[in-house]
Enzyme design. Structure first.
Site, PDB file in Angstrom:
ATOM      1  N   PRO A 254       0.854  -1.198   0.000  1.00 58.40           N
ATOM      2  CA  PRO A 254       0.000   0.000   0.000  1.00 58.40           C
ATOM      3  C   PRO A 254       0.883   1.239   0.000  1.00 58.40           C
ATOM      4  CG  PRO A 254       0.110  -0.964   2.205  1.00 58.40           C
ATOM      5  CD  PRO A 254       0.862  -1.889   1.298  1.00 58.40           C
TER       6      PRO A 254
ATOM      7  N   CYS B 223       2.001   2.470  10.049  1.00 60.30           N
ATOM      8  CA  CYS B 223       2.321   3.814   9.560  1.00 60.30           C
ATOM      9  C   CYS B 223       2.981   4.608  10.688  1.00 60.30           C
ATOM     10  CB  CYS B 223       1.065   4.533   9.064  1.00 60.30           C
ATOM     11  SG  CYS B 223       1.462   6.186   8.463  1.00 60.30           S
TER      12      CYS B 223
ATOM     13  N   ASN C  15       8.519  -7.560   4.148  1.00 63.05           N
ATOM     14  CA  ASN C  15       8.483  -6.290   3.415  1.00 63.05           C
ATOM     15  C   ASN C  15       9.665  -5.407   3.830  1.00 63.05           C
ATOM     16  OD1 ASN C  15       6.854  -3.214   3.987  1.00 63.05           O
ATOM     17  ND2 ASN C  15       7.383  -3.918   1.950  1.00 63.05           N
TER      18      ASN C  15
HETATM   19  C1  LIG Z   1       4.991   7.034  -0.675  1.00 62.75           C
HETATM   20  C2  LIG Z   1       4.688   5.929   0.308  1.00 62.75           C
HETATM   21  C3  LIG Z   1       3.405   5.764   0.777  1.00 62.75           C
HETATM   22  C4  LIG Z   1       3.115   4.731   1.692  1.00 62.75           C
HETATM   23  N1  LIG Z   1       1.822   4.544   2.100  1.00 62.75           N
HETATM   24  C5  LIG Z   1       1.526   3.490   2.907  1.00 62.75           C
HETATM   25  C6  LIG Z   1       0.178   3.183   3.242  1.00 62.75           C
HETATM   26  O1  LIG Z   1      -0.772   3.836   2.790  1.00 62.75           O
HETATM   27  N2  LIG Z   1      -0.044   2.119   4.078  1.00 62.75           N
HETATM   28  C7  LIG Z   1       0.985   1.348   4.572  1.00 62.75           C
HETATM   29  O2  LIG Z   1       0.743   0.388   5.310  1.00 62.75           O
HETATM   30  N3  LIG Z   1       2.265   1.605   4.240  1.00 62.75           N
HETATM   31  C8  LIG Z   1       2.554   2.629   3.413  1.00 62.75           C
HETATM   32  N4  LIG Z   1       3.837   2.832   3.020  1.00 62.75           N
HETATM   33  C9  LIG Z   1       4.876   1.867   3.429  1.00 62.75           C
HETATM   34  C10 LIG Z   1       5.043   0.775   2.350  1.00 62.75           C
HETATM   35  O3  LIG Z   1       3.863   0.032   2.205  1.00 62.75           O
HETATM   36  C11 LIG Z   1       6.195  -0.188   2.703  1.00 62.75           C
HETATM   37  O4  LIG Z   1       5.904  -0.805   3.924  1.00 62.75           O
HETATM   38  C12 LIG Z   1       7.539   0.531   2.817  1.00 62.75           C
HETATM   39  O5  LIG Z   1       7.733   1.445   1.759  1.00 62.75           O
HETATM   40  C13 LIG Z   1       8.700  -0.470   2.827  1.00 62.75           C
HETATM   41  O6  LIG Z   1       8.697  -1.267   1.670  1.00 62.75           O
HETATM   42  P1  LIG Z   1       9.670  -0.948   0.401  1.00 62.75           P
HETATM   43  O7  LIG Z   1      11.074  -0.859   0.929  1.00 62.75           O
HETATM   44  O8  LIG Z   1       9.455  -2.090  -0.534  1.00 62.75           O
HETATM   45  O9  LIG Z   1       9.234   0.373  -0.154  1.00 62.75           O
HETATM   46  C14 LIG Z   1       4.146   3.871   2.140  1.00 62.75           C
HETATM   47  C15 LIG Z   1       5.441   4.063   1.659  1.00 62.75           C
HETATM   48  C16 LIG Z   1       5.720   5.060   0.746  1.00 62.75           C
HETATM   49  C17 LIG Z   1       7.129   5.205   0.232  1.00 62.75           C
END
Ligand SMILES: Cc1cc2nc3c(=O)[nH]c(=O)nc-3n(C[C@H](O)[C@H](O)[C@H](O)COP(=O)(O)O)c2cc1C
Length: 314
Positions: free
Chosen positions: A22, A108, A205
């Site tokens: 997300p 979050c 993740n």
């Molecule tokens: C721009 C942005 C928006 C995000 N929005 C959410 C969200 O709405 N809900 C959530 O659980 N995590 C949110 N996250 C966290 C991501 O889901 C994820 O857990 C985090 O980016 C780590 O994974 P990655 O290294 O693959 O990006 C957000 C991250 C980013 C960068």
């Protein structure tokens, strides 16, 4: 070693164990539909505020749209109230929108969300997480998952057995604490321990960029699946590449941006240009001289201008 495989969550069988994370401002229906065109993976909505949605679904119109071709969509909610959660879900279902999976945001770290007692704040209130799961399970026959971090200030396991008893069907674990935000390495040891403590599917993740990363995470944690966030913004074809090794060209990525923008426009999404601009800032990340290009993109006022800048990179 079979890192990519089928997975079942709450009885719902998925073709593989890859998940689009997300991401607020990005993973709307247009983005998700385009992602699923290239790879049959499960996808998450942006986080949806139950305080607003429980009052009126119009407040969250753009967040709850589901594309007609979408499959296996996890609707992610944030908030801390059982009744509002149930009402929010009902408001979506009343619009004849299908929800395949429900996810509660417990990860979050943003201050305004935590101050509302939502997101990471829930990591300190396990009983609240449980009662929200129970309330949803009582009202709807829809699998329920939670997305967590490894802890608030420091790593701390939740009582996974109690969560399972409440009806939780899987855990998505971002391998960092709230305090870490996005810094530091992913805590693979924590994910491995979580996997050892429960039979619930554990999806890892954080910082996963390619098949090599997946194999490393699988080898070190024995986890059941992988959730990818930011790399899917830089390369929306990352899932296809992982599944069949079909690498994307930069042209394909520009075409993705163009289609994303047009799909949002066609569906009257409010921040279509702003969203496209934000995506393009991620798309150019791996390009030489990215900072100069990002500066130019930031100044654009309309999509054609933005597209010209991105196309000039080819
Ligand atoms: C721009 C942005 C928006 C995000 N929005 C959410 C969200 O709405 N809900 C959530 O659980 N995590 C949110 N996250 C966290 C991501 O889901 C994820 O857990 C985090 O980016 C780590 O994974 P990655 O290294 O693959 O990006 C957000 C991250 C980013 C960068």
């Amino acid at each position: 070693m079979k890192s990519i495989k089928n997975i079942k969550i709450g009885g719902g069988g998925l073709k593989n164990n890859l998940f689009l994370a997300p991401m607020l401002g990005f993973t709307n229906f247009a983005f998700r539909e385009l992602i699923q065109k290239n790879a049959k993976i499960a996808v998450f909505t942006e986080m949806i505020p139950i305080n607003a949605l429980s009052k009126d679904s119009n407040y969250c119109k753009d967040l709850i749209i589901r594309g007609s071709s979408e499959r296996n969509v996890f609707y992610q909610f944030f908030g801390n109230n059982e009744k509002k959660l149930v009402k929010s879900i009902q408001n979506i279902l009343d619009l004849n929108i299908k929800i395949d999976f429900i996810d509660l945001n417990c990860g979050c770290p943003a201050q305004d969300i935590v101050l509302q007692g939502a997101g990471c704040a829930l990591l300190k209130r396990e009983s609240k997480i449980k009662s929200m799961i129970q309330a949803s399970k009582k009202a709807f026959d829809i699998p329920f998952t939670i997305k967590i971090r490894t802890g608030y200030d420091k790593p701390k396991h939740l009582d996974y057995k109690a969560l399972e008893d409440s009806g939780c069907d899987a855990l998505f674990v971002h391998g960092r604490t709230k305090k870490q935000q996005y810094s530091g390495n992913i805590d693979l040891k924590f994910i491995k321990e979580a996997k050892e403590r429960t039979d619930l599917p554990i999806i890892a993740n954080g910082n996963i960029k390619d098949l090599k990363d997946i194999q490393k995470v699988y080898f070190q944690t024995d986890c059941d699946g992988y959730m990818i966030g930011r790399q899917a913004l830089t390369n929306p074809f990352v899932f296809r590449e992982i599944i069949n090794g079909n690498y994307s060209t930069f042209y394909e990525r520009i075409d993705f941006l163009d289609k994303y923008y047009k799909k949002m426009l066609d569906n009257n999404i409010n921040c279509a240009f702003q969203n496209a601009k934000l995506l393009s800032l991620f798309l150019v990340r791996e390009i030489k001289d990215a900072s100069k290009i990002r500066e130019r993109i930031s100044k654009t006022k309309e999509f054609e201008e933005l597209l010209q800048i991105v196309e000039s990179i080819k």
